[in-house]
Design an enzyme around this catalytic site. Structure first.
Site, PDB file in Angstrom:
ATOM      1  N   GLY A  44       0.811  -1.227   0.000  1.00 27.36           N
ATOM      2  CA  GLY A  44       0.000   0.000   0.000  1.00 27.36           C
ATOM      3  C   GLY A  44       0.832   1.259   0.000  1.00 27.36           C
ATOM      4  N   SER A  46       3.415   1.742  -1.834  1.00 25.68           N
ATOM      5  CA  SER A  46       3.995   1.972  -3.175  1.00 25.68           C
ATOM      6  C   SER A  46       2.933   2.201  -4.248  1.00 25.68           C
ATOM      7  CB  SER A  46       4.869   0.774  -3.582  1.00 25.68           C
ATOM      8  OG  SER A  46       5.947   0.634  -2.673  1.00 25.68           O
ATOM      9  N   PRO A  52       1.009  -1.550  -8.514  1.00 20.52           N
ATOM     10  CA  PRO A  52      -0.236  -2.020  -7.883  1.00 20.52           C
ATOM     11  C   PRO A  52       0.048  -2.829  -6.623  1.00 20.52           C
ATOM     12  CG  PRO A  52       0.268  -3.335  -9.847  1.00 20.52           C
ATOM     13  CD  PRO A  52       1.289  -2.240  -9.790  1.00 20.52           C
ATOM     14  N   ASP A  53      -0.906  -2.799  -5.675  1.00 20.56           N
ATOM     15  CA  ASP A  53      -0.713  -3.708  -4.541  1.00 20.56           C
ATOM     16  C   ASP A  53      -1.244  -5.062  -4.977  1.00 20.56           C
ATOM     17  OD1 ASP A  53      -3.562  -2.539  -2.509  1.00 20.56           O
ATOM     18  OD2 ASP A  53      -3.448  -3.735  -4.336  1.00 20.56           O
ATOM     19  N   PHE A  54      -1.439  -5.986  -4.065  1.00 17.86           N
ATOM     20  CA  PHE A  54      -1.787  -7.359  -4.461  1.00 17.86           C
ATOM     21  C   PHE A  54      -3.277  -7.637  -4.365  1.00 17.86           C
ATOM     22  CE2 PHE A  54       2.452  -8.946  -5.005  1.00 17.86           C
ATOM     23  CZ  PHE A  54       3.232  -8.112  -4.214  1.00 17.86           C
ATOM     24  N   ARG A  55      -3.918  -7.094  -3.290  1.00 14.76           N
ATOM     25  CA  ARG A  55      -5.267  -7.584  -2.995  1.00 14.76           C
ATOM     26  C   ARG A  55      -6.376  -6.542  -3.070  1.00 14.76           C
ATOM     27  NH1 ARG A  55      -1.396 -10.043  -0.106  1.00 14.76           N
ATOM     28  NH2 ARG A  55      -1.235 -12.307  -0.307  1.00 14.76           N
ATOM     29  N   ASN A 126       7.741  -5.363   0.745  1.00 10.71           N
ATOM     30  CA  ASN A 126       7.826  -4.949  -0.652  1.00 10.71           C
ATOM     31  C   ASN A 126       9.155  -5.363  -1.280  1.00 10.71           C
ATOM     32  OD1 ASN A 126       5.345  -3.872  -0.134  1.00 10.71           O
ATOM     33  ND2 ASN A 126       6.081  -1.764   0.066  1.00 10.71           N
ATOM     34  N   ASP A 128      10.120  -3.846  -4.217  1.00 13.12           N
ATOM     35  CA  ASP A 128      10.391  -2.803  -5.234  1.00 13.12           C
ATOM     36  C   ASP A 128      11.643  -1.973  -4.942  1.00 13.12           C
ATOM     37  OD1 ASP A 128       7.448  -1.182  -3.833  1.00 13.12           O
ATOM     38  OD2 ASP A 128       9.533  -1.073  -3.141  1.00 13.12           O
ATOM     39  N   HIS A 145      10.456 -10.174   2.199  1.00 10.89           N
ATOM     40  CA  HIS A 145      10.141 -11.049   1.054  1.00 10.89           C
ATOM     41  C   HIS A 145      11.172 -10.879  -0.044  1.00 10.89           C
ATOM     42  CE1 HIS A 145       5.709 -11.071   2.580  1.00 10.89           C
ATOM     43  NE2 HIS A 145       6.533 -11.785   3.333  1.00 10.89           N
TER      44      HIS A 145
HETATM   45  N1  APR Z   1      -2.834   4.073   1.367  1.00  8.94           N
HETATM   46  C1  APR Z   1      -3.139   3.248   2.398  1.00  8.94           C
HETATM   47  N2  APR Z   1      -3.415   1.928   2.249  1.00  8.94           N
HETATM   48  C2  APR Z   1      -3.361   1.437   1.007  1.00  8.94           C
HETATM   49  C3  APR Z   1      -3.034   2.222  -0.131  1.00  8.94           C
HETATM   50  C4  APR Z   1      -2.758   3.595   0.105  1.00  8.94           C
HETATM   51  N3  APR Z   1      -2.437   4.418  -0.904  1.00  8.94           N
HETATM   52  N4  APR Z   1      -3.070   1.416  -1.231  1.00  8.94           N
HETATM   53  C5  APR Z   1      -3.413   0.189  -0.802  1.00  8.94           C
HETATM   54  N5  APR Z   1      -3.583   0.195   0.531  1.00  8.94           N
HETATM   55  C6  APR Z   1      -3.883  -0.927   1.417  1.00  8.94           C
HETATM   56  C7  APR Z   1      -4.915  -1.888   0.863  1.00  8.94           C
HETATM   57  O1  APR Z   1      -6.209  -1.498   1.285  1.00  8.94           O
HETATM   58  C8  APR Z   1      -4.484  -3.203   1.516  1.00  8.94           C
HETATM   59  O2  APR Z   1      -5.052  -3.347   2.803  1.00  8.94           O
HETATM   60  O3  APR Z   1      -2.683  -1.667   1.506  1.00  8.94           O
HETATM   61  C9  APR Z   1      -2.979  -3.038   1.683  1.00  8.94           C
HETATM   62  C10 APR Z   1      -2.182  -3.826   0.649  1.00  8.94           C
HETATM   63  O4  APR Z   1      -2.422  -5.178   0.921  1.00  8.94           O
HETATM   64  P1  APR Z   1      -1.900  -6.294  -0.086  1.00  8.94           P
HETATM   65  O5  APR Z   1      -2.269  -5.920  -1.477  1.00  8.94           O
HETATM   66  O6  APR Z   1      -2.325  -7.622   0.453  1.00  8.94           O
HETATM   67  O7  APR Z   1      -0.315  -6.171  -0.003  1.00  8.94           O
HETATM   68  P2  APR Z   1       0.614  -6.697   1.166  1.00  8.94           P
HETATM   69  O8  APR Z   1      -0.092  -6.667   2.470  1.00  8.94           O
HETATM   70  O9  APR Z   1       1.879  -5.967   1.042  1.00  8.94           O
HETATM   71  O10 APR Z   1       0.852  -8.227   0.689  1.00  8.94           O
HETATM   72  C11 APR Z   1       1.709  -9.004   1.472  1.00  8.94           C
HETATM   73  O11 APR Z   1       1.452 -10.816  -0.075  1.00  8.94           O
HETATM   74  O12 APR Z   1       1.454 -11.850  -2.143  1.00  8.94           O
HETATM   75  C12 APR Z   1       2.204 -11.540  -1.051  1.00  8.94           C
HETATM   76  O13 APR Z   1       4.531 -11.390  -1.161  1.00  8.94           O
HETATM   77  C13 APR Z   1       3.364 -10.654  -1.416  1.00  8.94           C
HETATM   78  O14 APR Z   1       4.538  -9.114   0.033  1.00  8.94           O
HETATM   79  C14 APR Z   1       3.256  -9.481  -0.465  1.00  8.94           C
HETATM   80  C15 APR Z   1       2.373 -10.032   0.634  1.00  8.94           C
END
Ligand code: APR
Length: 373
Positions: A44, A46, A52-55, A126, A128, A145
């Site tokens: 979140g 980045s 993009p984030d993952f979920r 992350n 990145d 990771h």
């Molecule tokens: N500001 C605040 N929160 C944000 C923003 C933002 N601009 N953008 C996204 N988010 C939040 C989303 O709502 C979500 O809760 O950040 C979170 C990102 O969650 P994930 O996409 O699951 O990413 P992450 O938690 O880093 O994933 C963990 O999963 O697949 C594996 O190895 C991968 O390191 C990764 C791990």
């Protein structure tokens, strides 16, 4: 060295926030000598840089991998699937490879905590490398990771040259090991692989932390997610995230933003992480520090990358010119070669069949023959 029961009681008593908010956290910092903050971060932080984030629904990576025909989304980071089919990961790596994404204000906020002498460590999920790009010393970072920073052979573990790997990835090619021809993979922790040794080596930091800030993560992946319970239970914890995360429903673990179980230690900022860190900085009196750090560093990085892009463009043009010259040279020598061959052939014809190779001579000859008849 563990303290005494009375010291523990005193600390626990002191760990009461006056509100489950960023204001409550900042007031706590101002009242206590907070110097050892651990930041746990995820994708979140980045997203604002374009990664993009993952979920996140719709925009998250796992919602946008249809083109790779994966058996399931996370297969793209599964070691067994990679060994069978490295192409999908390599195609994704080409899109995500560091070198064109800028650190966000949140990355510079983590650096500012260090510059204020308050950062113990940044545990990031992350890959990145934006924490390094934001100027954080790698000793302050734990890339739980792994990351794109290094790469190695999955068979013989031979360390690969990151510049060569980057070149291959950006050309859309799969990199192979120079000594055993095994697959080269950036040192990212895939599902089915152990986390880096450094992660386990630094775990004791959590017992020394005096504040935990968790930013931009859904806390879905273990063992990273459960680190939030590794700080002593008198240590306040702040989640800055677009959605609630990590709030299990048991009293001894997970966030308790409603303070149902008596420990007034958890605080929540629901929203964009850049806004959250900006608010934190303002309340700490660091508004201008964060602004100027971000603006200065972003401008510096932008000019470096623009200069590099220009240099690459000039180099490409130079290479194209050289190539053109080479082709010209080869064509010329080809023409000369052909000309020589034709001359040699004409000579043979002249000798064997008395056919003069020079058209003028043949004209004189034919006149001479016809006049002699
Ligand atoms: N500001 C605040 N929160 C944000 C923003 C933002 N601009 N953008 C996204 N988010 C939040 C989303 O709502 C979500 O809760 O950040 C979170 C990102 O969650 P994930 O996409 O699951 O990413 P992450 O938690 O880093 O994933 C963990 O999963 O697949 C594996 O190895 C991968 O390191 C990764 C791990």
């Amino acid at each position: 060295m563990p303290g005494t029961r009375s010291q523990y009681k005193a600390k626990t008593a002191a760990a009461k926030l006056d509100a489950p908010t960023i204001e409550g956290i900042v007031n706590y910092i101002k009242k206590n000598d907070v110097k050892r903050i651990i930041v746990m971060s995820g994708a979140g932080i980045s997203t604002d840089s374009g990664i993009p984030d993952f979920r996140s629904k719709g925009t998250g990576l796992y919602d946008n991998l249809q083109k790779f025909n994966l058996p399931y989304a996370e297969a793209i980071f599964d070691i067994d699937y990679f060994m069978e089919k490295p192409e999908p990961f390599y195609a994704l790596a080409k899109e995500l490879y560091p070198g064109k994404y800028y650190p966000t204000k949140t990355h510079y906020f983590i650096r500012l905590l260090h510059e204020k002498g308050m950062l113990l460590r940044n545990f990031t999920q992350n890959i990145d490398t934006l924490e390094r790009l934001a100027g954080l010393d790698e000793d302050l970072i734990v890339e739980a990771h792994g990351s794109f920073a290094t790469a190695s052979c999955v068979e013989c573990k031979n360390v690969a040259d990151p510049a060569q790997v980057k070149k291959k990835v950006l050309k859309g090619e799969v990199a192979r090991c120079s000594s055993c021809d095994g697959l080269i993979k950036p040192d990212i922790t895939f599902f089915g692989q152990n986390l880096p040794k450094r992660f386990f080596k630094r775990l004791h930091d959590f017992s020394e932390a005096d504040l935990l800030i968790v930013i931009g993560t859904s806390l879905q992946v273990q063992p990273f997610a459960s680190l939030i319970d590794d700080v002593p239970d008198y240590v306040p914890r702040l989640l800055i995230n677009k959605e609630k995360a990590g709030d299990h429903h048991t009293s001894h673990s997970g966030f308790d933003f409603k303070w149902k179980y008596g420990k007034k230690r958890d605080a929540l900022f629901l929203g964009d992480c850049n806004e959250g860190v900006q608010k934190f900085a303002e309340l700490m009196g660091w508004k201008d520090d964060l602004e100027s750090l971000y603006n200065k560093e972003h401008a510096k990085l932008k000019s470096i990358w623009e200069a590099e892009t220009l240099a690459e463009k000039v180099e490409k043009e130079h290479e194209a010119e050289e190539e053109e010259k080479q082709i010209e040279k080869e064509t010329k020598s080809e023409d000369e070669k052909q000309h020589k061959e034709i001359e040699a052939l004409a000579k043979v014809l002249e000798e064997k069949l008395h056919i003069p190779s020079d058209p003028q001579e043949s004209k004189d000859r034919s006149n001479a023959t016809s006049s002699s008849k």
